[in-house]
Design an enzyme around this catalytic site. Sequence first.
Site, PDB file in Angstrom:
ATOM      1  N   ASP A 185      -1.387  93.779  59.068  1.00  0.00           N
ATOM      2  CA  ASP A 185      -2.753  93.255  59.508  1.00  0.00           C
ATOM      3  C   ASP A 185      -2.792  91.874  58.882  1.00  0.00           C
ATOM      4  O   ASP A 185      -2.180  91.539  58.047  1.00  0.00           O
ATOM      5  CB  ASP A 185      -3.544  94.110  58.699  1.00  0.00           C
ATOM      6  CG  ASP A 185      -4.991  93.783  59.088  1.00  0.00           C
ATOM      7  OD1 ASP A 185      -5.490  93.244  60.110  1.00  0.00           O
ATOM      8  OD2 ASP A 185      -5.773  93.884  58.005  1.00  0.00           O
ATOM      9  N   ASP A 232      -6.204  89.462  58.124  1.00  0.00           N
ATOM     10  CA  ASP A 232      -7.343  89.567  57.270  1.00  0.00           C
ATOM     11  C   ASP A 232      -7.688  90.640  56.392  1.00  0.00           C
ATOM     12  O   ASP A 232      -7.610  91.767  56.758  1.00  0.00           O
ATOM     13  CB  ASP A 232      -8.790  89.149  58.104  1.00  0.00           C
ATOM     14  CG  ASP A 232      -8.668  88.129  59.077  1.00  0.00           C
ATOM     15  OD1 ASP A 232      -7.963  87.094  58.584  1.00  0.00           O
ATOM     16  OD2 ASP A 232      -9.195  88.039  60.104  1.00  0.00           O
TER      17      ASP A 232
END
Length: 184
Positions: free
Chosen positions: A8, A10
Site C-alpha cells: 500500500d 499512503d
Amino acid sequence: MKKAIFLDRDGTLNIDHGYVHEIDQFQFIDGSIEALQQLKAMGYLLVLVTNQSGIARGYFSEDQFLQLTEWMDWSLADRGVDLDGIYYCPHHTEGKGEYCQDCDCRKPKPGMLLQAIKELNIDPNTSFMVGDKVEDMLAGKGAKIKNTVLVKTGKPITEDGKKQANYVLESIADLPKLIKGLKS
C-alpha cells in the site's frame, strides 16, 4: 513463479497527510526505503497497489497522481530500489464522471493484486501484502496472498484489521526482520 511484497502507499510507505498528491506533501516513513532495499536484496518483487479515490473525488487529477508516482519511483531508484509494478485504482462509488464506479480494483477487492499476480507471474503462497488498513488485509486475502501484514504507521489500527492480519508491525521497517525470522 516469483515472490513479491505488495505495498500500500499512503500510511505504509509515506506519511498519510490525506490525499497526498504533491511532491512537497510526500514524506517517506522512517526506515521504509532501507526496508525496501533489504526486501529487494532478499529477492522479492516490490509491487505498489494503491487506492487513489482523490482522483475520483476531484481533489487532484490522474496526471497529478502520475507525476507524483514518477517522482516517487525515481526517488526510490536513486536509492537502488526498483518497483516491479505500480497498480492504482482511481475509482470510487461517490466519484465524478468516468471515475464514479463500483470497480473490482478498489481495495478491499483484490483486482489490482490479481492483475499483478497474472502479469508478473507472482506466487501468492510466498508473498506478503503490507498495508495500514483492514481493506489492505482483505484485498490480500481475496487474492490468496499467504501473509498479510498490518503496519501502525497509517490509519488507527482496528480490531477488524488485527483479525484479518497475520502479523501486526510498528512499521514496514520491521518487515525484513520478520521475514528473516520466519525462514529460520
